[in-house]
Scaffold this motif. Structure first.
Motif, PDB file in Angstrom:
ATOM      1  N   THR A 279       0.825  -1.213   0.000  1.00  4.53           N
ATOM      2  CA  THR A 279       0.000   0.000   0.000  1.00  4.53           C
ATOM      3  C   THR A 279       0.855   1.259   0.000  1.00  4.53           C
ATOM      4  O   THR A 279       0.488   2.263   0.606  1.00  4.53           O
ATOM      5  CB  THR A 279      -0.912  -0.002   1.236  1.00  4.53           C
ATOM      6  N   THR A 281       2.166   4.691  -0.705  1.00  9.21           N
ATOM      7  CA  THR A 281       1.584   5.907  -1.245  1.00  9.21           C
ATOM      8  C   THR A 281       2.682   6.948  -1.435  1.00  9.21           C
ATOM      9  O   THR A 281       3.852   6.720  -1.098  1.00  9.21           O
ATOM     10  CB  THR A 281       0.506   6.478  -0.313  1.00  9.21           C
ATOM     11  N   HIS A 307       0.644   2.724  -5.019  1.00  6.38           N
ATOM     12  CA  HIS A 307      -0.368   3.773  -5.191  1.00  6.38           C
ATOM     13  C   HIS A 307       0.320   5.126  -5.378  1.00  6.38           C
ATOM     14  O   HIS A 307      -0.047   6.116  -4.739  1.00  6.38           O
ATOM     15  CB  HIS A 307      -1.292   3.818  -3.974  1.00  6.38           C
ATOM     16  N   PRO A 333      -6.582   3.216  -5.365  1.00  9.21           N
ATOM     17  CA  PRO A 333      -7.270   2.683  -4.180  1.00  9.21           C
ATOM     18  C   PRO A 333      -8.761   2.551  -4.457  1.00  9.21           C
ATOM     19  O   PRO A 333      -9.290   3.144  -5.402  1.00  9.21           O
ATOM     20  CB  PRO A 333      -6.998   3.747  -3.114  1.00  9.21           C
ATOM     21  N   ARG A 341     -11.256   6.467   0.859  1.00  7.60           N
ATOM     22  CA  ARG A 341     -10.462   5.552   0.055  1.00  7.60           C
ATOM     23  C   ARG A 341      -9.891   4.433   0.916  1.00  7.60           C
ATOM     24  O   ARG A 341      -9.550   4.660   2.076  1.00  7.60           O
ATOM     25  CB  ARG A 341      -9.320   6.306  -0.637  1.00  7.60           C
ATOM     26  N   TYR A 343      -6.831   1.755   0.849  1.00 11.94           N
ATOM     27  CA  TYR A 343      -5.588   1.286   0.247  1.00 11.94           C
ATOM     28  C   TYR A 343      -5.336  -0.131   0.763  1.00 11.94           C
ATOM     29  O   TYR A 343      -5.004  -0.323   1.933  1.00 11.94           O
ATOM     30  CB  TYR A 343      -4.428   2.208   0.628  1.00 11.94           C
TER      31      TYR A 343
END
Length: 349
Positions: A279, A281, A307, A333, A341, A343
């Motif tokens: 996940t 980001t 992401h 996501p 959202r 994730y």
């Protein structure tokens, strides 16, 4: 990511599936389905395949030249896995087998007694050259990863003291009590939810030859209780003196892992770091960007299935020009009606 296909290579060897009447019937069914889809005549039997038959004959003649897959076929197989295993012992010179993949062992996925660990342990003497074992190569169409019931794998390590590579899929019922093994060089644990007890057992084990460790964390909803804090002994860099490749994959807290790794002594010893399927980001990626000295030592950094925005990916490439950086599979996501959202890692249920 989902497990839709069998691996074609294991332990550096091409995979050959041990042929049974059930696997041949499955092969015919798939050929028939493809013919029907293409609106072609549907065969009622398998046509000769000289190339495949020659490859199989070569594998039988030199069993150590391939990794053998042994499995039952759901909805086709009627015999228990024990019978399939016995046929394998009869038809293949297992004294020369170096790599073995155990796939689906039946539909009793919720029964820990069905796991063929004890069968492997009982017949360990028939596999004196075994160096690599994959327990649980079960496809999604056979069982979701969270449905695969596993076992205590320590008896396998005790039974195969020369084992160099162990891969396990499935976290339900998985146990890895602190143990010792002098030869193990690679350990892979694939789960949709990794229990803390498994993680702490691995990290408490004496594995002096371990070069590659790969853990798939998954999510809380499917049994993940391992936290970043539980990895403190590993991140401190004092465990596993031979460790050079580390996979902390399929995590729902990849950004937190990056923060912990940026200052972690273990990073100074690694050549390969794999944070894929998680996940990550822009927040976590900026930690990497802003700590280039920590990550620049790496030969390879695998972040695929992330992401990240395009600008941040460019910033990573600029910050780590000499690192083999995998930024493939950018993923959006999940967005809900209220605008929130989620994730999520690649492999959960």
């Amino acid at each position: 990511m989902a497990f839709h296909e069998h691996v074609t290579e294991f332990a550096g060897l091409p995979v050959v599936e041990f042929r049974t009447p059930e696997t041949e019937e499955e092969r015919l069914r798939r050929i028939q389905e493809e013919a029907e889809y293409r609106e072609e005549p549907i065969p009622d039997r398998l046509a000769p395949d000289p190339a495949a038959d020659a490859a199989y004959a070569a594998a039988l003649a030199d069993p150590g030249s391939v990794a053998w897959r042994l499995r039952l076929v759901p909805e086709i197989s009627e015999e228990p896995f024990d019978d399939c295993f016995a046929r394998f012992l009869d038809e293949v010179d297992t004294a020369r087998v170096t790599a073995l993949i155990v796939g689906c062992w039946g539909e009793e996925s919720d029964d820990p007694a069905s796991v063929p660990r004890d069968l492997l342990v009982e017949h360990a003497g028939r596999f004196p050259r075994l160096r690599a074992l994959f327990l649980g190569e079960v496809l999604q169409e056979e069982a979701e990863i969270s449905w695969i019931v596993q076992c205590d794998v320590a008896p396998l390590l005790a039974a195969f003291p020369a084992l160099e590579e162990l891969a396990v899929r499935g976290g339900d019922g998985l146990e890895f009590p602190a143990t010792g093994h002098d030869a193990l060089r690679g350990l892979v644990v694939q789960t949709g939810g990794l229990p803390r007890e498994v993680t702490t057992g691995i990290l408490a084990s004496r594995l002096p030859a371990l070069e590659h460790l790969e853990l798939w964390f998954g999510v809380e909803d499917y049994g993940r209780t391992t936290t970043v804090d539980d990895l403190a002994p590993l991140l401190a860099g004092e465990l596993f003196p031979a460790l050079r490749s580390l996979g902390l994959r399929n995590a729902e807290y990849t950004d937190d892992l990056v923060r912990a790794l940026a200052d972690a002594p273990v990073l100074r010893r690694l050549e390969v770091l794999d944070l894929s399927l998680g996940t990550l980001t822009d927040t976590g990626a900026r930690v990497i960007r802003d700590s280039p000295a920590a990550f620049r030592r790496l030969r390879r950094l695998d972040l695929h299935r992330h992401h990240l925005s395009e600008p941040v990916m460019d910033e990573l490439r600029e910050a780590l020009p000499d690192v083999d950086l995998d930024l493939g599979e950018p993923t959006e996501p999940r967005t809900f009606d209220d605008g929130s959202r989620w994730y999520h890692p690649a492999v959960t249920e």
